[in-house]
Design a protein around this motif. Structure first.
Motif, PDB file in Angstrom:
ATOM      1  N   GLU A  99       0.863  -1.173   0.000  1.00  0.00           N
ATOM      2  CA  GLU A  99       0.000   0.000   0.000  1.00  0.00           C
ATOM      3  C   GLU A  99       0.898   1.220   0.000  1.00  0.00           C
ATOM      4  OE1 GLU A  99      -3.388  -0.181   2.668  1.00  0.00           O
ATOM      5  OE2 GLU A  99      -3.040   1.940   3.051  1.00  0.00           O
ATOM      6  N   ARG A 100       0.698   2.064  -0.933  1.00  0.00           N
ATOM      7  CA  ARG A 100       1.524   3.260  -1.107  1.00  0.00           C
ATOM      8  C   ARG A 100       3.013   2.943  -0.973  1.00  0.00           C
ATOM      9  NH1 ARG A 100      -1.971   6.337   2.623  1.00  0.00           N
ATOM     10  NH2 ARG A 100      -3.899   6.639   1.499  1.00  0.00           N
ATOM     11  N   GLY A 101       3.419   1.853  -1.626  1.00  0.00           N
ATOM     12  CA  GLY A 101       4.842   1.540  -1.690  1.00  0.00           C
ATOM     13  C   GLY A 101       5.373   0.770  -0.508  1.00  0.00           C
ATOM     14  N   LYS A 102       4.566   0.603   0.490  1.00  0.00           N
ATOM     15  CA  LYS A 102       5.054  -0.113   1.683  1.00  0.00           C
ATOM     16  C   LYS A 102       4.418  -1.482   1.749  1.00  0.00           C
ATOM     17  CE  LYS A 102       6.438   3.229   5.145  1.00  0.00           C
ATOM     18  NZ  LYS A 102       6.406   4.587   4.634  1.00  0.00           N
ATOM     19  N   ALA A 103       5.213  -2.463   2.251  1.00  0.00           N
ATOM     20  CA  ALA A 103       4.652  -3.783   2.493  1.00  0.00           C
ATOM     21  C   ALA A 103       3.914  -3.717   3.837  1.00  0.00           C
ATOM     22  CB  ALA A 103       5.753  -4.828   2.537  1.00  0.00           C
ATOM     23  N   ILE A 104       2.606  -3.900   3.792  1.00  0.00           N
ATOM     24  CA  ILE A 104       1.851  -3.752   5.038  1.00  0.00           C
ATOM     25  C   ILE A 104       1.474  -5.101   5.632  1.00  0.00           C
ATOM     26  CG2 ILE A 104       0.918  -1.450   4.552  1.00  0.00           C
ATOM     27  CD1 ILE A 104      -1.655  -2.946   3.658  1.00  0.00           C
TER      28      ILE A 104
END
Lengths: 293, 298, 474
Positions: free
Chosen positions: B203-208
């Motif tokens: 999500e938005r470039g981050k691994a959540i």
């Protein structure tokens, strides 16, 4: 488990293809595509038709009396090369990388085990092959016409002209590819090279003419400035190679002969080589950094 | 097999991929899950060496940046849509890419490779004559040339219709069984459940999140968004019907969007079927806290 | 006149005891005799012994000697007798009238330019010097006060010297009515006539010399049917009157001045039926005619592919230029310095000239253009102002300038001359057939090479695909 899969995988027993193999593969692909493309066929037809026209007319005007019309035929062909070949080479180079990028081909190609330099050089070699094909077909048929019409033209002159025209084409292809890697869109790249073509063919010469009259440019400066234009260099080199003399170009030609003598060939060669090597090197440097998307 | 360490990729000042670390062991099939713009494709492009990035990516023994050619020898890549010389024949294309991998294919090998993806007899067709599904299968055949240990798949079914999508996913599922490592980007739940052994949500470039597919469906209980492609004439009617039955349906450029709770994903289909409204196509997208989908699926 | 009943003095007879009827039928043993066998002075002693009117037939061989022909004799070399000057002095001197010197190879004079070392020097009238081959010589044939001489069919090739140190291949000094015919000169300085009236120079060839034919103060000379090619200047007439230059081929004379025909202060000249091509300047007129009452006439010539067709210096006035073909000279007519050509005329009656750059038309189909020809292109105008701009010749920019000149007549410079009745079709001129220098076979081979390269590029591109497709369909 890990090691087992890796060692049984055939990929690891196969070496990474060398640069030359990849360049050859890309070049072959590019050449085949160019030879099938509309621009190549169009330019080849135009070049060949105009060349045949020039040869036929100059052969006809010398006909009967057995006129030795070598100089004018060559001059006509030089003129034709000056107009058509740079445009062809520039636009071939310009659309090469830019249109691939636009169609998404470039990213797909670069996702394969090839380096960017290999792709660029491969494209260069392939397009150079297409240009060579166009030039040799055009000039070959012109030579056949000259032979048929009994024109008193030396075969060495024609072959020299073909070689020099190809050298010029390589330089212009280099410039075109530089534009292509810089431009965001293929249409922008093509527009830019048409502008560059106009500059080489008309604008720079006309400006230099005006400057010579207005500023009373000394002859040495005029000659040196004219060396900046690869088209002028090609023209002077062709005349020099054909006639072993530049005297037809008047005082500036005589100045060049006296000042540089046999070194003129070297100077011309250096100028055209610079137009081949420098833009291509720059293009490679830009291409290595630019996103292919 | 693939190790991604703290990879960041910025476009301008906006991070498209933001400090992602992943480790994909041999034989695993990892799905990158997320909405459009979550950074899935960007991360794959970093792995392929198409984009410069910060951090480190290793494929097998090779650093993807310093040793990109060797690293890419281990990869087979299938893009969203195959873009290549339109005039090229399928067989020619296959041979060309095989050469880039250092292989010269015999005719029988070309035929076998094409047959493997169900393109038997199409070797002399030009790429532009191929349908979308055939193009993707050709891309898959190209990716499989030289039998690479890793497959990178980027939204490979996005441009296909429902039928072609099913076939293609089935084909990929068969491949997964052969011990290949797969890294793929998708925002389609059916694909993920069919192919993935593990899901990383971006999500938005981050691994959540990093979880098995089964957990993901649970986590998505918060709801998904159903994109329905409908004939223009019936859209308004469909929206009205769905609202009547308690779905928050709204119009969108080519169809309608319906947020659905995890347990009622089929609900809207039933509603529309009863009204005899034909659904041309559909797409299920994870809802990610708000209406980020201003348009339907590609 | 030059030949008398001959007594053959057979040198071979004296030496070997054989008497072949003709020298060239001498036994091979003798023909093969090494060059060093011949002692010097052999021919000299024969000349001493000979009576006036005798013919001496010299058999093949190399004779290292210098000859002085001081009585009316005929010397026959049969084309195989070599007289070698050993690199010093003159070789043959003719000091008696009515000498014939024929069929020798004369070689290796000295190279002293001050002493004008010559292969053959004639100091008396009516010498006949023919069918000799002169090689490695400083001066070739030098006539000094030898009127009525005949120089025919000789091949004269200079020493491989720097042009400044060469001598004249042929020189006539006060030798009126000489006939110079069918000689070939190459790599020398000039073929020059000084104060020699009524000379006829016909059918000679000159290549790679300085001046192909050079007249100084020589009146009433006829120069006809010569081929003067690749010299610095083809024909250069100076201070001579009544010269007719007719039916010559003047090709690619491109030295520093590079005129096909140059005329300096020459009166009553006629240039007619010449083919003048590829020179730096086709015809160069400087102070000619010198006397207004004796105008020059330029007619029925073809001037083609020269850098400049005709150059007029301001001093050239009163010439009549009609029925010439001006074909694709880079600059058809050039006026050196400011001014125009009003003092010369380019038409007479209804006969003008044919101009390839004539842009008018002939609606009434009378073979004469409906408009006058006064074409001066803008680029020519620029060249007049700034000759350095010639550097841009053949470039598309030049054509752009000319296009602008045509499109905007106000940009056109003032016309330098007017042809009131330009011809629509070239004048048919009679010319001897041209020797071809370029080989058609080679051209075809060249075309083959180029097309071959084209085909191999095609093959390189197509072959794999074709093989695949054919294979695939089977």
């Amino acid at each position: 488990m890990t090691t087992l899969t890796l060692t049984t995988s055939p990929i690891l027993t196969r070496p990474v293809p060398g640069a030359l193999a990849n360049i050859a593969a890309v070049a072959g692909r590019e050449l085949r595509d160019a030879l099938r493309s509309r621009w190549f066929i169009l330019y080849t037809l135009a070049f060949t038709a105009l060349g045949l026209g020039v040869s036929y007319v100059s052969a006809a005007s010398s006909g009967g009396a057995g006129l030795s019309n070598f100089g004018r035929t060559t001059a006509g062909l030089i003129n034709l090369v000056l107009l058509v070949v740079p445009l062809m080479a520039l636009s071939a180079g310009a659309s090469s990388v830019a249109s691939d990028r636009e169609r998404g081909m470039l990213a797909y190609l670069l996702a394969q085990p090839v380096s960017r330099l290999e792709v660029l050089l491969g494209k260069y070699v392939g397009l150079a092959g297409a240009l060579l094909a166009c030039l040799t077909l055009g000039l070959g048929l012109c030579t056949a016409i000259l032979a048929w019409k009994g024109q008193d033209t030396g075969v060495a002159a024609v072959l020299t002209l073909a070689g020099l025209a190809f050298t010029l084409a390589l330089g212009m292809l280099s410039v075109g590819m530089l534009v292509s890697v810089l431009a965001r869109r293929a249409s922008v790249a093509v527009g830019t090279v048409i502008f560059i073509w106009l500059v080489f063919v008309f604008v720079s010469d006309l400006a230099l003419m005006a400057g010579t009259i207005a500023l009373r440019l000394p002859i040495d400066q005029l000659f040196l400035l004219s060396l900046l234009n690869p088209l002028q260099v090609f023209k002077m080199w062709s005349l020099h190679a054909g006639d072993a003399s530049l005297d037809v170009l008047g005082p500036a030609g005589l100045y060049a002969m006296e000042e540089y003598g046999p070194r003129l060939h070297l100077i011309f060669a250096a100028c055209l080589s610079a137009w081949i090597v420098l833009p291509l090197t720059l293009a490679a440097a830009v291409f290595a950094r630019r996103s292919p998307l | 097999m693939i190790r991604i360490e703290n990879v960041t990729k910025r476009f301008g000042r906006v991070p498209a991929v933001d400090g992602v670390s992943l480790d994909v062991p041999v034989g695993e099939s990892l799905a990158l899950w997320g909405s459009n713009g979550a950074g899935k494709t960007t991360l794959l492009r970093c792995v392929l060496g198409l984009l410069p990035y910060q951090g480190h990516i290793r494929i097998g023994e090779h650093d993807a940046r310093a040793d990109g050619k060797a690293a890419r020898m281990l990869l087979g890549y299938v893009p969203q849509e195959l873009g290549f010389y339109d005039d090229l024949r399928a067989g020619e294309a296959l041979r060309f890419f095989a050469r880039l991998k250092g292989l010269r294919l015999a005719r029988s090998e070309v035929h076998a490779a094409l047959a493997n993806v169900g393109l038997d007899g199409h070797h002399a067709k030009r790429i532009r004559e191929l349908s979308g599904g055939m193009k993707q299968r050709l891309a898959l055949a190209i990716a499989l040339v030289g039998d690479p240990p890793v497959l990178i798949l980027d939204e490979v079914t996005a441009s296909l219709d429902a039928c072609g999508r099913g076939e293609f996913v089935a084909m990929l599922a068969r491949l997964r069984g052969q011990g290949r490592t797969m890294l793929f980007a998708s925002h389609r739940l059916d694909e993920v459940t069919a192919l993935a052994t593990r899901v990383v949500m971006l999500e938005r470039g981050k691994a959540i999140a990093d979880l098995p597919p089964a957990d993901m469906t649970r986590r998505l209980g918060a709801g998904s968004e159903l994109h329905l492609l409908l004939d223009a004439a019936v859209r308004a009617q469909a929206v009205a019907l769905l609202r009547e039955r308690g779905f928050e349906a709204r119009l969108n450029g080519r169809g309608i969007l319906v947020p659905v709770p995890e347990s009622q994903k089929a609900g809207p289909f039933r509603v529309l079927a009863e009204a005899r409204i034909t659904i041309a196509d559909f797409d299920l997208v994870p809802a990610d806290g708000g209406h980020t989908h201003s348009e339907g699926t590609p | 006149m030059n030949t008398r009943t001959a007594i053959s003095v057979m040198l071979v007879l004296a030496v070997v005891g054989l008497a072949p009827a003709q020298p060239h039928e001498a036994p091979t043993a003798i023909q093969r005799a090494p060059e060093t066998v011949r002692s010097t002075g052999v021919i000299g002693r024969l000349i001493e012994r000979a009576a006036p009117g005798d013919t001496i037939i010299v058999p093949p061989g190399v004779y290292r000697e210098h000859l002085r022909l001081d009585k009316p004799l005929t010397l026959e070399g049969g084309g195989k007798a070599v007289i070698d000057g050993d690199g010093h002095g003159d070789i043959v001197e003719i000091s008696a009238p009515d000498v014939t010197f024929r069929g020798f190879i004369v070689r290796n004079t000295g190279d002293n330019l001050d002493k004008e070392n010559a292969a053959i020097r004639a100091l008396a009238p009516r010498a006949t010097i023919e069918h000799n081959t002169l090689t490695d010589i400083l001066f070739g044939i030098d006539l000094r006060e030898a009127p009525d001489s005949v120089i025919r069919g000789n091949v004269i090739g200079g020493k491989p010297l720097d042009p400044a140190r060469r001598g004249d291949g042929l020189r006539l000094w006060r030798s009126d009515r000489a006939l110079v015919e069918g000689n070939t000169l190459h790599d020398g300085r000039d073929a020059i006539l000084w104060y020699s009236k009524g000379v006829v120079a016909r059918g000679n060839t000159s290549r790679r010399c300085r001046y192909g034919l050079h007249l100084m103060f020589s009146d009433d000379v006829l120069i006809e049917g010569n081929t003067l090619e690749g010299n610095s200047v083809g024909v250069y007439l100076m201070y001579s009157t009544g010269v007719e230059v007719r039916g010559n081929r003047l090709l690619a004379n491109r030295g520093p001045s590079g005129y096909g025909v140059g005329l300096k202060e020459t009166d009553r000249f006629t240039l007619r039926d010449n083919y003048i091509a590829g020179n730096r300047v086709g015809i160069y007129l400087d102070g000619s005619p010198f006397t207004q009452a004796q105008p020059g006439r330029v007619t029925l010539n073809t001037l083609a592919f020269n850098d400049v067709g005709m150059t007029f210096l301001p001093s050239a006035k009163g010439n009549l230029v009609t029925e010439n073909n001006f074909i694709d000279n880079l600059n058809q007519v050039f006026v050196a310095g400011r001014g125009n050509l009003d003092a010369n005329r380019f038409w007479e009656g209804d006969r003008g000239n044919f101009w390839t750059d004539y842009s008018g038309y002939d609606q009434d189909r009378d073979g004469i253009g409906d408009f006058v020809h006064d074409s001066t292109t803008l680029f020519d105008g620029l060249l007049d102002r700034e000759p350095k701009l010639r550097l841009f010749l053949f470039s598309p920019a030049q054509q752009a300038v000319e296009f602008v000149g045509r499109a905007l007549p106000t940009m056109r410079p003032e016309p330098k001359f007017v042809d009131e009745v330009p011809l629509m079709r070239p004048v048919a001129v009679t010319l001897p057939p041209a020797p071809r220098t370029a080989s058609r076979v080679m051209l075809i081979a060249g075309a083959g090479v180029l097309v071959g390269v084209f085909l191999s590029v095609l093959a390189a591109a197509r072959l794999p695909a074709c093989v695949f497709e054919i294979g695939g369909r089977s």
